[in-house]
Motif scaffolding. Structure first.
Motif, mmCIF file in Angstrom:
data_model
loop_
_atom_site.group_PDB
_atom_site.id
_atom_site.type_symbol
_atom_site.label_atom_id
_atom_site.label_comp_id
_atom_site.label_asym_id
_atom_site.label_seq_id
_atom_site.Cartn_x
_atom_site.Cartn_y
_atom_site.Cartn_z
ATOM 1 N N SER A 106 0.839 -1.202 0.000
ATOM 2 C CA SER A 106 0.000 0.000 0.000
ATOM 3 C C SER A 106 0.878 1.259 0.000
ATOM 4 O O SER A 106 1.868 1.339 0.724
ATOM 5 N N GLY A 107 0.545 2.192 -0.875
ATOM 6 C CA GLY A 107 1.306 3.444 -0.946
ATOM 7 C C GLY A 107 2.393 3.433 -2.009
ATOM 8 O O GLY A 107 3.042 4.443 -2.246
ATOM 9 N N LEU A 108 2.600 2.282 -2.684
ATOM 10 C CA LEU A 108 3.602 2.207 -3.756
ATOM 11 C C LEU A 108 2.918 1.839 -5.076
ATOM 12 O O LEU A 108 2.095 0.927 -5.110
ATOM 13 N N GLN A 109 3.280 2.551 -6.136
ATOM 14 C CA GLN A 109 2.731 2.240 -7.467
ATOM 15 C C GLN A 109 3.881 2.024 -8.449
ATOM 16 O O GLN A 109 4.453 2.996 -8.946
ATOM 17 N N PRO A 110 4.266 0.765 -8.705
ATOM 18 C CA PRO A 110 5.355 0.525 -9.664
ATOM 19 C C PRO A 110 4.897 0.750 -11.102
ATOM 20 O O PRO A 110 3.755 0.435 -11.446
ATOM 21 N N PHE A 111 5.792 1.274 -11.942
ATOM 22 C CA PHE A 111 5.527 1.377 -13.378
ATOM 23 C C PHE A 111 5.865 0.027 -14.009
ATOM 24 O O PHE A 111 6.867 -0.577 -13.643
ATOM 25 N N PRO A 112 5.098 -0.410 -14.985
ATOM 26 C CA PRO A 112 5.368 -1.717 -15.594
ATOM 27 C C PRO A 112 6.512 -1.646 -16.609
ATOM 28 O O PRO A 112 6.295 -1.511 -17.800
ATOM 29 N N LEU A 144 10.486 1.739 -11.899
ATOM 30 C CA LEU A 144 10.306 3.047 -11.270
ATOM 31 C C LEU A 144 9.057 2.931 -10.398
ATOM 32 O O LEU A 144 8.050 2.341 -10.820
ATOM 33 N N ILE A 145 9.142 3.462 -9.177
ATOM 34 C CA ILE A 145 8.016 3.326 -8.252
ATOM 35 C C ILE A 145 7.619 4.686 -7.714
ATOM 36 O O ILE A 145 8.473 5.453 -7.243
#
Ligand SMILES: Cc1ncc(COP(=O)(O)O)c(C=O)c1O
Length: 373
Positions: free
Chosen positions: A299-305, A312-313
């Protein structure tokens, strides 16, 4: 309360992989740092590289062949091109310098931002005018891991006399641009430099390299690195693929022996090491998706695919604080993105490492973020 946004502003490294700096913050030996900040293959260096270095100690008493005939032959065979189109260098960073000298002769150079910091170093040292073209940074929900990303639309508004420096796959987002999307740019720009430092990490049938177009476009330069895929950043080895007249010019500009004899021997060995190449594809194919998913579950992290060997997060938490806690509590180093001016303190980048090492990062992230909540 410590002000992390200004922590060590003078000493904060511009590049990943500075384990001496990390160890001084963590209060441990550099060898105890688990480094996720430099995107280096954790399986290497291949034994074939070490064996080649050991077998070539005696060559240290000689200068390298300034024409690098043996190495150029092996590189050319690797890409099925003529050796005259290949120039080895002291890391792709050295060749970026010579590409930048040519870009600086044009009225402006388009650069996709955020951009690898060394581009600014190289372009600035020859007085190039940089025209930033920002890439979309929205979190791309539900996009497949190695999907081709759109190029910034601002590229098409630039004057025809401009140069273009493009990174594919892109560092730090991991976005990969398709050959189809790049091809019209070869008609639009006077000089197109494509940095494919991370292309080797894409499975061969998914790669979007411009290599097959090289002989059709004298205005195309491709830069490749051997330091990341073969885990040899300390040895320094890269190469440029471009028209022979251009490479001849670069050879006249630079010192005659940029690549040392041990780097040359190691490069010849690893380029023929099919077993290591396959081992790396297998590791990445099995590790990338589950690791991405585990990161996305925090929760709170959004990684780029990303398509390469790093992610990159985007972080809901201040990254410099997170970085410091991870170092001090877990001896794990992540790459803050403060040197990418567009990103600042809410993004970080991590390499994909072995499953065990990735678990150590995931555990460290989960524990640290629970204390920052
Ligand atoms: C996008 C990109 N290009 C080039 C380089 C330089 O690599 P080399 O070790 O081949 O000089 C790096 C190093 O981090 C990089 O991230």
């Amino acid at each position: 309360m410590q002000d992390f946004s200004s922590a060590q502003p003078v000493n904060r490294p511009q590049h990943g992989g500075n384990i001496a700096w990390a160890a001084s913050l963590a209060g441990c030996s550099p060898l105890d740092i688990l480094d996720f900040s430099a995107s280096i293959n954790p399986l290497g260096p291949p034994p074939s590289a070490i064996a080649a270095i050991q077998a070539n100690w005696d060559s240290l008493t000689h200068y390298p062949d300034p024409r690098y005939l043996d190495l150029r032959k092996v590189l050319a065979a690797h890409h099925q091109i003529d050796p005259a189109w290949v120039l080895p260098g002291n890391g792709s960073a050295e060749l970026l310098t010579w590409a930048s000298r040519e870009l600086a002769d044009l009225p402006s150079t388009a650069l996709i931002t955020p951009a690898f910091g060394d581009y600014f170093r190289a372009l600035k040292s020859f007085g190039a005018t940089v025209h930033p073209c920002p890439i979309a940074l929205e979190y791309p929900q539900g996009v497949a891991l190695s999907a081709s990303q759109p190029l910034p639309s601002s590229l098409s508004w630039l004057p025809p006399a401009a140069g273009l420096l493009l990174n594919n796959p892109h560092n730090p987002t991991g976005a990969m641009f398709s050959v189809e999307a790049i091809r019209p740019l070869l008609e639009q720009f006077l000089l197109v430099v494509i940095d494919e430092a991370f292309m080797d990490f894409v499975l061969p049938h998914q790669q979007q390299s411009l290599m097959a177009l090289i002989t059709q476009y004298p205005n195309l330069v491709i830069l490749r690195s051997l330091t990341k895929f073969y885990s040899l950043p300390g040895l320094r080895l890269g190469y440029a693929i471009a028209h022979p007249d251009r490479l001849q010019r670069w050879q006249e500009w630079r010192d005659p022996w940029s690549v040392n004899v041990l780097a040359e021997a190691a490069a010849i060995a690893v380029l023929q090491d099919r077993a290591f190449q396959q081992q790396t594809y297998d590791w990445l194919e099995h590790t990338r998706s589950p690791f991405y998913q585990q990161l996305a579950n925090i929760s709170g992290l959004q990684p780029f695919p990303g398509a390469a060997n790093y992610f990159l997060i985007q972080s809901d938490y201040p990254v410099l604080q997170l970085q410091q806690e991870l170092l001090q509590q877990h001896q794990v180093l992540i790459r803050d993105c403060t040197s990418f001016t567009e990103l600042g303190d809410r993004y970080f980048r991590i390499a994909i490492r072995t499953p065990l090492e990735n678990d150590r990062l995931l555990k460290g992230l989960t524990q640290t973020l629970s204390t920052l909540n």
